[in-house]
Design a protein around this motif. Structure first.
Motif, PDB file in Angstrom:
ATOM      1  N   ALA A  85      56.918 -10.191 -30.729  1.00 17.48           N
ATOM      2  CA  ALA A  85      55.839 -10.989 -31.321  1.00 17.48           C
ATOM      3  C   ALA A  85      54.688 -10.058 -31.697  1.00 17.48           C
ATOM      4  O   ALA A  85      54.278  -9.218 -30.901  1.00 17.48           O
ATOM      5  CB  ALA A  85      55.372 -12.042 -30.328  1.00 17.48           C
ATOM      6  N   SER A 126      54.094 -18.812 -27.050  1.00 19.09           N
ATOM      7  CA  SER A 126      55.189 -18.122 -27.728  1.00 19.09           C
ATOM      8  C   SER A 126      56.164 -17.501 -26.733  1.00 19.09           C
ATOM      9  O   SER A 126      57.185 -16.981 -27.129  1.00 19.09           O
ATOM     10  CB  SER A 126      54.633 -17.028 -28.631  1.00 19.09           C
ATOM     11  OG  SER A 126      53.984 -16.023 -27.899  1.00 19.09           O
ATOM     12  N   LEU A 152      55.992 -14.215 -35.353  1.00 16.69           N
ATOM     13  CA  LEU A 152      56.976 -14.384 -34.275  1.00 16.69           C
ATOM     14  C   LEU A 152      58.399 -14.169 -34.794  1.00 16.69           C
ATOM     15  O   LEU A 152      59.367 -14.476 -34.088  1.00 16.69           O
ATOM     16  CB  LEU A 152      56.853 -15.775 -33.646  1.00 16.69           C
ATOM     17  CG  LEU A 152      55.491 -16.138 -33.056  1.00 16.69           C
ATOM     18  CD1 LEU A 152      55.539 -17.528 -32.440  1.00 16.69           C
ATOM     19  CD2 LEU A 152      55.042 -15.113 -32.029  1.00 16.69           C
ATOM     20  N   ASN A 170      61.846 -14.693 -36.216  1.00 12.35           N
ATOM     21  CA  ASN A 170      62.679 -15.896 -36.206  1.00 12.35           C
ATOM     22  C   ASN A 170      62.482 -16.590 -34.864  1.00 12.35           C
ATOM     23  O   ASN A 170      63.086 -16.205 -33.862  1.00 12.35           O
ATOM     24  CB  ASN A 170      64.151 -15.522 -36.422  1.00 12.35           C
ATOM     25  CG  ASN A 170      65.024 -16.745 -36.653  1.00 12.35           C
ATOM     26  OD1 ASN A 170      64.533 -17.817 -36.968  1.00 12.35           O
ATOM     27  ND2 ASN A 170      66.320 -16.583 -36.462  1.00 12.35           N
ATOM     28  N   TYR A 171      61.641 -17.613 -34.839  1.00  8.55           N
ATOM     29  CA  TYR A 171      61.215 -18.232 -33.580  1.00  8.55           C
ATOM     30  C   TYR A 171      61.953 -19.549 -33.335  1.00  8.55           C
ATOM     31  O   TYR A 171      61.993 -20.430 -34.196  1.00  8.55           O
ATOM     32  CB  TYR A 171      59.708 -18.476 -33.623  1.00  8.55           C
ATOM     33  CG  TYR A 171      59.147 -19.121 -32.384  1.00  8.55           C
ATOM     34  CD1 TYR A 171      59.165 -18.450 -31.162  1.00  8.55           C
ATOM     35  CD2 TYR A 171      58.582 -20.397 -32.423  1.00  8.55           C
ATOM     36  CE1 TYR A 171      58.647 -19.041 -30.026  1.00  8.55           C
ATOM     37  CE2 TYR A 171      58.062 -20.987 -31.288  1.00  8.55           C
ATOM     38  CZ  TYR A 171      58.098 -20.300 -30.088  1.00  8.55           C
ATOM     39  OH  TYR A 171      57.586 -20.884 -28.955  1.00  8.55           O
ATOM     40  N   THR A 172      62.542 -19.662 -32.166  1.00  6.47           N
ATOM     41  CA  THR A 172      63.269 -20.875 -31.783  1.00  6.47           C
ATOM     42  C   THR A 172      62.471 -21.664 -30.753  1.00  6.47           C
ATOM     43  O   THR A 172      61.955 -21.090 -29.790  1.00  6.47           O
ATOM     44  CB  THR A 172      64.654 -20.505 -31.190  1.00  6.47           C
ATOM     45  OG1 THR A 172      65.394 -19.739 -32.155  1.00  6.47           O
ATOM     46  CG2 THR A 172      65.441 -21.763 -30.839  1.00  6.47           C
ATOM     47  N   TYR A 173      62.372 -22.961 -30.970  1.00  4.72           N
ATOM     48  CA  TYR A 173      61.654 -23.807 -30.013  1.00  4.72           C
ATOM     49  C   TYR A 173      62.356 -25.163 -29.922  1.00  4.72           C
ATOM     50  O   TYR A 173      63.205 -25.507 -30.750  1.00  4.72           O
ATOM     51  CB  TYR A 173      60.192 -23.996 -30.444  1.00  4.72           C
ATOM     52  CG  TYR A 173      60.004 -24.776 -31.728  1.00  4.72           C
ATOM     53  CD1 TYR A 173      59.699 -26.130 -31.701  1.00  4.72           C
ATOM     54  CD2 TYR A 173      60.150 -24.156 -32.970  1.00  4.72           C
ATOM     55  CE1 TYR A 173      59.538 -26.856 -32.873  1.00  4.72           C
ATOM     56  CE2 TYR A 173      59.987 -24.863 -34.146  1.00  4.72           C
ATOM     57  CZ  TYR A 173      59.675 -26.220 -34.091  1.00  4.72           C
ATOM     58  OH  TYR A 173      59.526 -26.926 -35.253  1.00  4.72           O
ATOM     59  N   ARG A 205      63.409  -8.953 -30.634  1.00  4.44           N
ATOM     60  CA  ARG A 205      62.319  -9.697 -31.272  1.00  4.44           C
ATOM     61  C   ARG A 205      61.004  -9.417 -30.564  1.00  4.44           C
ATOM     62  O   ARG A 205      60.873  -9.666 -29.370  1.00  4.44           O
ATOM     63  CB  ARG A 205      62.590 -11.204 -31.247  1.00  4.44           C
ATOM     64  CG  ARG A 205      61.539 -12.027 -32.020  1.00  4.44           C
ATOM     65  CD  ARG A 205      61.828 -13.513 -31.957  1.00  4.44           C
ATOM     66  NE  ARG A 205      61.537 -14.073 -30.660  1.00  4.44           N
ATOM     67  CZ  ARG A 205      60.344 -14.572 -30.301  1.00  4.44           C
ATOM     68  NH1 ARG A 205      59.330 -14.536 -31.144  1.00  4.44           N
ATOM     69  NH2 ARG A 205      60.163 -15.071 -29.098  1.00  4.44           N
ATOM     70  N   TYR A 219      58.956 -16.714 -39.616  1.00  4.40           N
ATOM     71  CA  TYR A 219      57.616 -16.216 -39.929  1.00  4.40           C
ATOM     72  C   TYR A 219      57.690 -15.065 -40.938  1.00  4.40           C
ATOM     73  O   TYR A 219      58.594 -14.233 -40.873  1.00  4.40           O
ATOM     74  CB  TYR A 219      56.917 -15.702 -38.664  1.00  4.40           C
ATOM     75  CG  TYR A 219      56.376 -16.790 -37.767  1.00  4.40           C
ATOM     76  CD1 TYR A 219      55.012 -17.038 -37.677  1.00  4.40           C
ATOM     77  CD2 TYR A 219      57.228 -17.569 -36.981  1.00  4.40           C
ATOM     78  CE1 TYR A 219      54.511 -18.024 -36.847  1.00  4.40           C
ATOM     79  CE2 TYR A 219      56.741 -18.559 -36.154  1.00  4.40           C
ATOM     80  CZ  TYR A 219      55.376 -18.781 -36.085  1.00  4.40           C
ATOM     81  OH  TYR A 219      54.883 -19.761 -35.266  1.00  4.40           O
ATOM     82  N   GLN A 272      63.917 -24.048 -35.563  1.00  5.18           N
ATOM     83  CA  GLN A 272      63.614 -22.646 -35.858  1.00  5.18           C
ATOM     84  C   GLN A 272      62.515 -22.537 -36.904  1.00  5.18           C
ATOM     85  O   GLN A 272      62.444 -23.342 -37.834  1.00  5.18           O
ATOM     86  CB  GLN A 272      64.854 -21.905 -36.350  1.00  5.18           C
ATOM     87  CG  GLN A 272      65.851 -21.570 -35.259  1.00  5.18           C
ATOM     88  CD  GLN A 272      66.888 -20.554 -35.709  1.00  5.18           C
ATOM     89  OE1 GLN A 272      67.209 -20.449 -36.873  1.00  5.18           O
ATOM     90  NE2 GLN A 272      67.409 -19.789 -34.761  1.00  5.18           N
TER      91      GLN A 272
END
Length: 290
Positions: free
Chosen positions: A152, A290, A169, A171-174, A150, A189, A186
């Motif tokens: 960014a 990020s 980003l 598939n962004y996990t936070y 991944r 984007y 998740q």
């Protein structure tokens, strides 16, 4: 990256910011490898911010020579002609950035950013592009997305006193806290191409008129075979005609994009240092989060 702790030297140097965003965020930042293409004033501000913050490494690409416009907006270029003769923008910015933080590895790559293959991009965690064509933005973003890793992807552009940032980003996990528990969330984007192809009528009303104006100018540069920012006031009649075509294609009224805004953006291709500082600062904060 996991399991690698900050060194004592890093902990001492970045003590104040560790108190703000924590040791884990600083550790991730210190292991991040960032690629930047296009070194105008806004990107120079971004580079300064992340170098001071302690990013792992920064690679610069911009083979263009120094111009009057670059001197007026890019503070990394020394005003002494003897210092920049025969050097590219990337080389000059590299020299200055190394002085900001000797612990950060700053280097230069030569060539056209869009011509590099996937093996080149997979060396980085973040790719930031500026001052490049619509086709180049789509191509670079697509190359980043095709990799198993991944990456960014950001684009940033500034004209006159206006600027915009695009963020992908993937598939962004936070994590976020809800009462006494931490929930993992998740966000998916869209790519740059997917984002700009969304029908204008379906966009929220709060979307800035600047977004639509930038898409028209971007399209104009592509149709005319121009480099990014290569417009002047004489192009305004053609730009207005293109606005009509684009608005009709999206079934929206031309009044969505005021004549005065297009005139500013077409004629004012240069950057204002105060605006560069604001947009570059926002981009730096987005990167850190990020």
């Amino acid at each position: 990256m996991d399991g690698e702790e900050l060194t004592e030297q890093e902990t001492a140097l970045y003590d104040r910011q560790i108190r703000v965003w924590g040791a884990d965020a600083q550790r991730r930042l210190s292991k991040a490898h960032i690629l930047v293409g296009g070194l105008k004033g806004t990107v120079a501000e971004f580079c300064k911010n992340i170098v001071l913050a302690g990013v792992g490494s920064l690679t610069l690409i911009d083979d263009h020579p120094v111009t009057e416009e670059a001197l007026s907006s890019n503070f990394l270029i020394a005003p002494n002609e003897n210092m920049f003769l025969g050097k590219s923008l990337a080389e000059l910015c590299c020299d200055s950035l190394k002085d900001f933080n000797p612990m950060v590895r700053v280097s230069v790559e030569k060539g056209d950013l869009s011509s590099f293959g996937g093996d080149f991009y997979k060396k980085f965690d973040v790719v930031v592009v500026s001052s490049c064509s619509l086709t180049a933005k789509k191509l670079i973003n697509e190359k980043c997305r095709k990799l198993s890793k991944r990456i960014a992807f950001y684009t940033v552009d500034c004209r006159d006193s206006c600027g915009e940032i695009f963020v992908d980003l993937q598939n962004y996990t936070y994590s976020k806290k809800k009462l006494d528990e931490t929930i993992e969330c998740q966000l998916q984007y869209p790519s740059f191409e997917e984002a700009i192809e969304v029908p204008w009528k379906s966009l929220p009303r709060r979307v800035s008129k600047l977004y639509f104006a930038m898409r028209v100018i971007e399209k104009f540069e592509e149709v005319e075979g121009r480099n990014a920012g290569q417009t002047s006031k004489e192009d305004l009649p053609k730009v207005l005609n293109l606005r009509k075509e684009v608005c009709e294609a999206h079934s929206v009224n031309e009044s969505l994009i005021p004549d005065s805004l297009l005139e500013r953006l077409v004629a004012g291709t240069g950057e204002f240092p105060p605006v560069c500082a604001i947009i570059g600062g926002i981009l730096g904060q987005v990167k850190k989060s990020s």
